[in-house]
Design an enzyme around this catalytic site. Sequence first.
Site, PDB file in Angstrom:
ATOM      1  N   TYR A 142      24.222  -7.848  37.277  1.00  0.00           N
ATOM      2  CA  TYR A 142      23.673  -6.754  38.082  1.00  0.00           C
ATOM      3  C   TYR A 142      23.352  -7.207  39.503  1.00  0.00           C
ATOM      4  O   TYR A 142      23.365  -6.412  40.431  1.00  0.00           O
ATOM      5  CB  TYR A 142      22.385  -6.217  37.455  1.00  0.00           C
ATOM      6  CG  TYR A 142      22.596  -5.160  36.407  1.00  0.00           C
ATOM      7  CD1 TYR A 142      23.299  -5.438  35.245  1.00  0.00           C
ATOM      8  CD2 TYR A 142      22.072  -3.873  36.577  1.00  0.00           C
ATOM      9  CE1 TYR A 142      23.468  -4.470  34.281  1.00  0.00           C
ATOM     10  CE2 TYR A 142      22.243  -2.898  35.613  1.00  0.00           C
ATOM     11  CZ  TYR A 142      22.942  -3.203  34.465  1.00  0.00           C
ATOM     12  OH  TYR A 142      23.112  -2.242  33.504  1.00  0.00           O
ATOM     13  N   LYS A 191      27.332 -14.637  24.897  1.00  0.00           N
ATOM     14  CA  LYS A 191      28.774 -14.727  24.640  1.00  0.00           C
ATOM     15  C   LYS A 191      29.168 -16.173  24.925  1.00  0.00           C
ATOM     16  O   LYS A 191      30.030 -16.475  25.758  1.00  0.00           O
ATOM     17  CB  LYS A 191      29.513 -13.720  25.534  1.00  0.00           C
ATOM     18  CG  LYS A 191      30.981 -13.556  25.230  1.00  0.00           C
ATOM     19  CD  LYS A 191      31.269 -12.863  23.899  1.00  0.00           C
ATOM     20  CE  LYS A 191      32.762 -12.851  23.618  1.00  0.00           C
ATOM     21  NZ  LYS A 191      33.063 -12.422  22.237  1.00  0.00           N
ATOM     22  N   ASP A 223      29.259  -9.362  20.526  1.00  0.00           N
ATOM     23  CA  ASP A 223      30.097  -8.460  19.715  1.00  0.00           C
ATOM     24  C   ASP A 223      29.563  -8.389  18.288  1.00  0.00           C
ATOM     25  O   ASP A 223      29.440  -7.312  17.697  1.00  0.00           O
ATOM     26  CB  ASP A 223      31.582  -8.884  19.755  1.00  0.00           C
ATOM     27  CG  ASP A 223      31.807 -10.370  19.510  1.00  0.00           C
ATOM     28  OD1 ASP A 223      30.822 -11.145  19.448  1.00  0.00           O
ATOM     29  OD2 ASP A 223      32.979 -10.773  19.368  1.00  0.00           O
ATOM     30  N   ASP A 247      21.399  -3.915  28.480  1.00  0.00           N
ATOM     31  CA  ASP A 247      21.617  -2.505  28.826  1.00  0.00           C
ATOM     32  C   ASP A 247      22.360  -1.811  27.687  1.00  0.00           C
ATOM     33  O   ASP A 247      21.975  -0.732  27.228  1.00  0.00           O
ATOM     34  CB  ASP A 247      22.431  -2.427  30.130  1.00  0.00           C
ATOM     35  CG  ASP A 247      22.692  -0.999  30.554  1.00  0.00           C
ATOM     36  OD1 ASP A 247      21.742  -0.186  30.483  1.00  0.00           O
ATOM     37  OD2 ASP A 247      23.829  -0.688  30.939  1.00  0.00           O
ATOM     38  N   ASP A 251      20.716   0.798  24.323  1.00  0.00           N
ATOM     39  CA  ASP A 251      21.163   2.165  24.026  1.00  0.00           C
ATOM     40  C   ASP A 251      21.593   2.269  22.562  1.00  0.00           C
ATOM     41  O   ASP A 251      21.285   3.251  21.880  1.00  0.00           O
ATOM     42  CB  ASP A 251      22.362   2.564  24.910  1.00  0.00           C
ATOM     43  CG  ASP A 251      21.925   3.229  26.216  1.00  0.00           C
ATOM     44  OD1 ASP A 251      20.807   2.925  26.691  1.00  0.00           O
ATOM     45  OD2 ASP A 251      22.700   4.039  26.766  1.00  0.00           O
TER      46      ASP A 251
HETATM   47  C1  IPM Z   1      18.919   1.519  32.350  1.00  0.00           C
HETATM   48  C2  IPM Z   1      19.921   2.250  33.189  1.00  0.00           C
HETATM   49  C3  IPM Z   1      20.102   1.475  34.503  1.00  0.00           C
HETATM   50  C4  IPM Z   1      20.624   0.107  34.144  1.00  0.00           C
HETATM   51  C5  IPM Z   1      20.993   2.153  35.532  1.00  0.00           C
HETATM   52  C6  IPM Z   1      20.558   3.562  35.837  1.00  0.00           C
HETATM   53  C7  IPM Z   1      21.094   1.346  36.799  1.00  0.00           C
HETATM   54  O1  IPM Z   1      21.120   2.408  32.507  1.00  0.00           O
HETATM   55  O2  IPM Z   1      17.763   1.354  32.794  1.00  0.00           O
HETATM   56  O3  IPM Z   1      19.267   1.109  31.241  1.00  0.00           O
HETATM   57  O4  IPM Z   1      21.842  -0.063  33.960  1.00  0.00           O
HETATM   58  O5  IPM Z   1      19.827  -0.807  34.052  1.00  0.00           O
HETATM   59 MN    MN Z   2      21.072   1.724  30.418  1.00  0.00          MN
END
Ligand code: IPM
Ligand code: MN
Length: 356
Positions: A142, A191, A223, A247, A251
């Site tokens: 990032y 990884k 993975d 990230d 999710d």
């Molecule tokens: C998160 C979001 C952010 C990230 C984006 C919006 C930059 O997806 O906080 O998970 O990738 O960190």
């Molecule tokens: Mn995210």
Amino acid sequence: MNYNIAVIKGDGIGPEIVDEAIKVLDKVGEKFGHQFKYDHVLAGGIAIDEVGEALPQDTVSACKASDAVLLGAIGGWKWDDLPGDKRPETAILGLRKELNLFANLRPALLFDPLAEACPLKPEIVKGGLDIMVVRELTGGIYFGKRETRMTDKGEMAYDMEIYYDYEIERIARVAFDLAMKRNKKVTSVDKANVLDSSRLWRRVVAEVAKDYPEVELDNLYVDNAAMQLVHAPQKFDVVLTGNMFGDILSDEASQITGSLGMLSSASLTEGNFGLYEPSHGSAPKYAGLNVINPIATILSAAMMLRYTFELGEEADAVERAVEKTLSDGIRTRDIMGEGCTQVGTDEIGSAIAERI
Ligand code: IPM
Ligand code: MN
């Protein structure tokens, strides 16, 4: 006590979900005798529209002057065509860097009343799920060097994954400290079969682990970790990982606990300061419709009470109120279940506040 909170409502559904978190915080204040003061500042797409930049200096200063920051969501299709360095998301990345928020905590908790919202088979999640994803937030790909340019072979772009040992060490300590207060297990995700940065990650984590003999350390390739999260999620306690993998895996972890609308997050630095925001995005399609689930933001406010203000009892009260609301069958659309009552953002926020 008085607490000063910098508030960034942001874009899309941001304003609606933040309003509900403030409703709940105010109720906590009333019940427990605290005063929360809110300093509303701009960031993201709305800041681009109103003052011409995603992260105005005033906003950074206000956040630095506050005790904690509450953030809704940032971004939206409206700003999708802007160049990378002008996009609303640069505000989030800028805040993380400016405020040195290197530790991102994302608890994925399957609330009992939501068991049926979990897409995994009941036998896989029997007895519940409680995973804490600890994501490094100010390093890695990032923030590494990046470039897009024309070469004699065609257009080329790269983003560099860079980690310094001190960055790995400090996030590893956060993960191990948390594990000590939980089930004493850290799964470090990398990884290392391919990447140098991951091999350094693994070595530094192993060093830190020596200071925590009671904590079991497991290393997984990313993975495999993605697969294990749906195959055997109960094997996880604390998941320690870098910015990019964190990230993605957070999710995934949120989805197995029912809905992205439930996943809170805390972004912390050394000491007590932190920024609190839901892990989901700005969902512009649903903005202003009063249909979005504000629970991730409300639970993020609970994390603020716990981690920054050290108000554990108050944080427990918010979490209990959320659980009670869910078991009373009051649900937003994303977590709707049989025999439950579907309500809007505002109504579920009020229901939670009433139960404090
Ligand atoms: C998160 C979001 C952010 C990230 C984006 C919006 C930059 O997806 O906080 O998970 O990738 O960190
Ligand atoms: Mn995210």
